[in-house]
Design an enzyme around this catalytic site. Sequence first.
Site, PDB file in Angstrom:
ATOM      1  N   LYS A  28       0.879  -1.179   0.000  1.00  0.00           N
ATOM      2  CA  LYS A  28       0.000   0.000   0.000  1.00  0.00           C
ATOM      3  C   LYS A  28       0.912   1.223   0.000  1.00  0.00           C
ATOM      4  O   LYS A  28       1.709   1.406   0.921  1.00  0.00           O
ATOM      5  CB  LYS A  28      -0.873  -0.032   1.253  1.00  0.00           C
ATOM      6  CG  LYS A  28      -1.728   1.179   1.489  1.00  0.00           C
ATOM      7  CD  LYS A  28      -1.693   1.629   2.924  1.00  0.00           C
ATOM      8  CE  LYS A  28      -0.330   2.206   3.243  1.00  0.00           C
ATOM      9  NZ  LYS A  28      -0.203   2.828   4.560  1.00  0.00           N
ATOM     10  N   ASP A  60      -5.201   0.715   8.728  1.00  0.00           N
ATOM     11  CA  ASP A  60      -4.907   0.576   7.296  1.00  0.00           C
ATOM     12  C   ASP A  60      -5.472  -0.698   6.672  1.00  0.00           C
ATOM     13  O   ASP A  60      -5.296  -0.923   5.478  1.00  0.00           O
ATOM     14  CB  ASP A  60      -3.387   0.561   7.077  1.00  0.00           C
ATOM     15  CG  ASP A  60      -2.809   1.960   7.033  1.00  0.00           C
ATOM     16  OD1 ASP A  60      -3.588   2.934   7.040  1.00  0.00           O
ATOM     17  OD2 ASP A  60      -1.571   2.070   6.981  1.00  0.00           O
ATOM     18  N   SER A  71      -0.877  -5.001   7.074  1.00  0.00           N
ATOM     19  CA  SER A  71      -2.293  -4.688   6.837  1.00  0.00           C
ATOM     20  C   SER A  71      -2.785  -5.401   5.579  1.00  0.00           C
ATOM     21  O   SER A  71      -3.898  -5.936   5.540  1.00  0.00           O
ATOM     22  CB  SER A  71      -2.484  -3.180   6.660  1.00  0.00           C
ATOM     23  OG  SER A  71      -2.034  -2.491   7.795  1.00  0.00           O
ATOM     24  N   GLY A 100       2.397  -0.812   4.430  1.00  0.00           N
ATOM     25  CA  GLY A 100       1.220  -1.598   4.825  1.00  0.00           C
ATOM     26  C   GLY A 100       1.300  -3.090   4.603  1.00  0.00           C
ATOM     27  O   GLY A 100       0.260  -3.723   4.391  1.00  0.00           O
ATOM     28  N   GLY A 101       2.481  -3.655   4.669  1.00  0.00           N
ATOM     29  CA  GLY A 101       2.618  -5.092   4.408  1.00  0.00           C
ATOM     30  C   GLY A 101       1.728  -5.924   5.323  1.00  0.00           C
ATOM     31  O   GLY A 101       0.947  -6.756   4.849  1.00  0.00           O
TER      32      GLY A 101
HETATM   33  O1  C5P Z   1      -3.853   1.211  13.429  1.00  0.00           O
HETATM   34  P1  C5P Z   1      -2.393   0.934  13.256  1.00  0.00           P
HETATM   35  O2  C5P Z   1      -1.917  -0.203  14.101  1.00  0.00           O
HETATM   36  O3  C5P Z   1      -1.988   0.817  11.845  1.00  0.00           O
HETATM   37  O4  C5P Z   1      -1.642   2.266  13.794  1.00  0.00           O
HETATM   38  C1  C5P Z   1      -0.344   2.240  14.302  1.00  0.00           C
HETATM   39  C2  C5P Z   1      -0.111   3.501  15.127  1.00  0.00           C
HETATM   40  O5  C5P Z   1      -0.063   4.637  14.271  1.00  0.00           O
HETATM   41  C3  C5P Z   1      -1.172   3.838  16.143  1.00  0.00           C
HETATM   42  O6  C5P Z   1      -0.925   3.195  17.362  1.00  0.00           O
HETATM   43  C4  C5P Z   1      -1.076   5.352  16.256  1.00  0.00           C
HETATM   44  O7  C5P Z   1      -0.019   5.708  17.134  1.00  0.00           O
HETATM   45  C5  C5P Z   1      -0.658   5.771  14.878  1.00  0.00           C
HETATM   46  N1  C5P Z   1      -1.793   6.204  14.036  1.00  0.00           N
HETATM   47  C6  C5P Z   1      -2.346   7.456  14.248  1.00  0.00           C
HETATM   48  N2  C5P Z   1      -3.391   7.849  13.446  1.00  0.00           N
HETATM   49  C7  C5P Z   1      -3.864   7.057  12.478  1.00  0.00           C
HETATM   50  C8  C5P Z   1      -3.301   5.789  12.228  1.00  0.00           C
HETATM   51  C9  C5P Z   1      -2.255   5.395  13.041  1.00  0.00           C
HETATM   52  O8  C5P Z   1      -1.944   8.194  15.129  1.00  0.00           O
HETATM   53  N3  C5P Z   1      -4.870   7.488  11.714  1.00  0.00           N
END
Ligand code: C5P
Length: 293
Positions: A17, A146, A113, A110-111
Amino acid sequence: MALATKSSSRVELARAKVNLALHITGQQPDGYHLLDSLVVFPQIGDRLAIETAGELELRLEGPFARDLTGPAEDNLILKAVQSFAGKAGIDIPQVCLTLTKRLPVASGIGGGSSDAATTLRLLEDFTETYLADDEMHALALTLGADVPVCLFPEPQIMRGIGGDLSPGPDLPACGIVLVNPRVGVSTPDVFKAMERRDNAPMDLMPEKFETLPSLVAYLETCRNDLQDAARSLCPEIGQVLSELEAETRIDLARMSGSGATCFGLCDLKAAMEIERTLRAAHPDWWIASGPLS
Ligand code: C5P
């Protein structure tokens, strides 16, 4: 993209991604950031195979398998299987999933995800149990911000914290080169290091970009608002961007996600040659190229 081998096994490309643009426009009270991003899925990715087995099993292989440290049950693929079975009201499927990890981990493309989203799609077909679109979307969001966008590996615009999706523009046939200096960057650390969280959204986007120059002209009005923060934590990103910018056959160079992977857009015919040139100069970097979509 699905390649059927026999009725009880299938192989799928879990595409990278890439955020061609990533604007951070605000922050929620829970700390998550609001974004406005154009996301694409080049023909570069992990390989995920599913086949019938005596019990649920995950096998890891490929050049980056050893970087998937931590207990197997923490792997997003197994979490996706558990969540899918729970939501669909079925027993845990007796399948062996083999992930050939070809994308660097924790690298802004995004691997993990994409692996999770591909698992969900494979399970739907494998169990012939199809969730409603909104159920699937909600389930994917519980696995990561993601994951929903990776359920439809085609150009999309992501808003909200990543879960508000709309179709992106038609893209011209062109190439992309992905470069990672093989340094991991922590996404939460990059978000924390950002100086401004109230940036402007992307300009209105046309429904179609006819040519690579028109796509590049639009993208030049955009940014990756995480790029400076990531670069301050990981100076190698600056070196990768300088190399991509110095390559005359690359029309636009930028970081994807929270890094450290950066991309260069170019003519499709030039992509593989650029990959070879960069690899000769930087044998220690991870470099891949292919069609943009
Ligand atoms: O949801 P995911 O595990 O991909 O997100 C990883 C980290 O990235 C979250 O813990 C957060 O600190 C940050 N993040 C964020 N805002 C987003 C997506 C991710 O602050 N929209």
